[in-house]
Design an enzyme around this catalytic site. Structure first.
Site, PDB file in Angstrom:
ATOM      1  N   GLY A  89       0.860  -1.191   0.076  1.00 50.16           N
ATOM      2  CA  GLY A  89       0.131  -0.192   0.007  1.00 50.16           C
ATOM      3  C   GLY A  89       0.988   1.153  -0.138  1.00 50.16           C
ATOM      4  N   HIS A  96      10.032   6.616   3.379  1.00 54.48           N
ATOM      5  CA  HIS A  96       9.536   7.001   4.609  1.00 54.48           C
ATOM      6  C   HIS A  96       9.065   5.939   5.560  1.00 54.48           C
ATOM      7  CE1 HIS A  96       5.945   6.681   2.134  1.00 54.48           C
ATOM      8  NE2 HIS A  96       5.227   6.253   3.344  1.00 54.48           N
TER       9      HIS A  96
HETATM   10  P1  5GP Z   1       2.451   5.069   2.445  1.00 53.54           P
HETATM   11  O1  5GP Z   1       1.117   4.596   2.264  1.00 53.54           O
HETATM   12  O2  5GP Z   1       3.227   5.510   1.039  1.00 53.54           O
HETATM   13  O3  5GP Z   1       3.279   4.474   3.239  1.00 53.54           O
HETATM   14  O4  5GP Z   1       2.008   6.544   3.327  1.00 53.54           O
HETATM   15  C1  5GP Z   1       1.966   7.860   2.913  1.00 53.54           C
HETATM   16  C2  5GP Z   1       1.472   8.619   4.044  1.00 53.54           C
HETATM   17  O5  5GP Z   1       1.738   9.988   3.479  1.00 53.54           O
HETATM   18  C3  5GP Z   1       0.167   8.527   4.484  1.00 53.54           C
HETATM   19  O6  5GP Z   1      -0.173   8.054   5.962  1.00 53.54           O
HETATM   20  C4  5GP Z   1      -0.497   9.793   4.078  1.00 53.54           C
HETATM   21  O7  5GP Z   1      -1.379  10.011   5.051  1.00 53.54           O
HETATM   22  C5  5GP Z   1       0.712  10.695   4.140  1.00 53.54           C
HETATM   23  N1  5GP Z   1       0.638  11.954   3.408  1.00 53.54           N
HETATM   24  C6  5GP Z   1       0.312  11.956   2.029  1.00 53.54           C
HETATM   25  N2  5GP Z   1       0.236  13.348   1.524  1.00 53.54           N
HETATM   26  C7  5GP Z   1       0.697  13.915   2.687  1.00 53.54           C
HETATM   27  C8  5GP Z   1       0.889  15.265   2.707  1.00 53.54           C
HETATM   28  O8  5GP Z   1       0.679  16.352   1.913  1.00 53.54           O
HETATM   29  N3  5GP Z   1       1.274  15.776   3.916  1.00 53.54           N
HETATM   30  C9  5GP Z   1       1.625  15.035   5.065  1.00 53.54           C
HETATM   31  N4  5GP Z   1       1.882  15.653   6.244  1.00 53.54           N
HETATM   32  N5  5GP Z   1       1.240  13.630   5.016  1.00 53.54           N
HETATM   33  C10 5GP Z   1       0.966  13.192   3.973  1.00 53.54           C
END
Ligand code: 5GP
Ligand code: ZN
Length: 109
Positions: A89, A96
């Protein structure tokens, strides 16, 4: 440029909780726990699959530990999650670490 690179460049606002030359940590915009921070290298790396630098990987993990202490979740406990690729996901393809805590967390496995 990816959204996290834009956050690094402060072109998109975020709630920054830690910053140095190599690392930025900020609050997740849609927190999935009371404490939900994202810890990223400033240099763009698509995912853990592309990560090669032991030093930066070590620094990210140690920073997560320090932030856990700062946010007072060291003793109560926390999870560090690195979603990698489609099946995990991963939505943002800039490496990150999620730091999650402050409440009892659901177990993924
Ligand atoms: P992934 O699923 O890629 O591991 O998680 C991406 C995370 O980035 C998600 O938890 C989402 O809420 C967060 N996220 C997405 N766009 C932004 C943003 O513009 N600002 C911040 N602070 N978090 C973000
Ligand atoms: Zn990026």
């Amino acid at each position: 440029m990816c959204i996290f690179c834009q956050i690094v460049k402060k072109e998109i606002p975020s709630q920054i909780v830690y910053e140095d030359d190599e690392i930025l940590a900020f609050k997740d915009i849609q927190p999935k726990a009371k404490v939900h921070l994202l810890i990223i290298p400033k240099k763009h790396i698509n995912s853990l699959n592309e990560a090669k630098n032991e030093e930066i990987l070590g620094k990210l993990l140690l920073r997560a530990k320090e932030l856990a202490k700062e946010f007072k979740i060291s003793k109560s406990g926390y999870k560090i999650v690195i979603n990698t690729g489609k099946d995990a996901g991963q939505v943002i393809f800039h490496l990150h670490l999620h730091l999650l805590g402050g409440e009892e967390l659901k177990s993924f496995f």
